[in-house]
Write a protein that holds these residues in place. Structure first.
Motif: not given
Length: 174
Positions: A45-59, A144-158
């Motif tokens: 969860a933290l690794a995926n969310s850090a990507a969406l937030a533009g952070k290099a690391f999560a803690f 993540l599968k319960d939040f398709p809008e976040k999943e789409r945003a994550l894939w767009r980021f990648f």
């Protein structure tokens, strides 16, 4: 990349994280709760969310009170924790896909022990734990599968972030 960090650096980072007004999608605080399954889900969860937030690391930080972010200490010792006969870090690593970099740091200061788990953000595709992808929604860990809008945003980021534009290292002098 070295995984060693001076104690003063670790304590300074923990103090900075404690200044956050609340937990974020890339920072989680615990006092002692250290169930291996839950740690694996948090890494995803933290690794995926850090990507969406533009952070290099999560803690994920143990030894910090959730309510007021006061440093209270912890009894959690990741190096002494085993799942079956396997060390915790190794057990987590082989259940994560892809094999992202994460590291437990233990520090003692001001009479309190703290543990800081530094987690590299997801890149190229979402991080899974035991075949399941997780994400943070506010300060909550969800599938993540319960939040398709976040999943789409994550894939767009990648898809939109070329490898060359990704952060190679944080806090490095020019």
């Amino acid at each position: 990349m070295t995984t060693e960090r001076p104690t003063e650096y670790l304590l300074s980072l923990v103090r900075e994280l404690c200044k956050l007004p609340q937990e974020t999608e890339w920072a989680e605080f615990k006092e002692n709760g250290a169930e291996p399954q839950e740690i694996g889900e948090y890494i995803s969860a933290l690794a995926n969310s850090a990507a969406l937030a533009g952070k290099a690391f999560a803690f994920l930080v143990w030894g910090v009170a959730d309510a007021d972010h006061a440093i209270v200490g912890t009894i959690f010792m990741p190096r002494a924790t085993k799942v079956g006969n396997e060390e915790l870090e190794n057990w987590l690593l082989h259940l994560l896909a892809p094999k992202i970099h994460f590291h437990f740091f233990e520090a003692k200061g001001d009479g309190h022990s703290v543990v800081l788990l530094e987690i590299e953000r997801a890149f190229r595709h979402p991080v899974q734990f035991k075949g399941q992808e997780f994400i943070r929604v506010g300060s909550y860990k969800k599938k993540l599968k319960d939040f398709p809008e976040k999943e789409r945003a994550l894939w767009r980021f990648f898809d939109q972030t070329p490898f060359e534009d990704m952060i190679a290292i944080e806090r490095a002098p020019a």
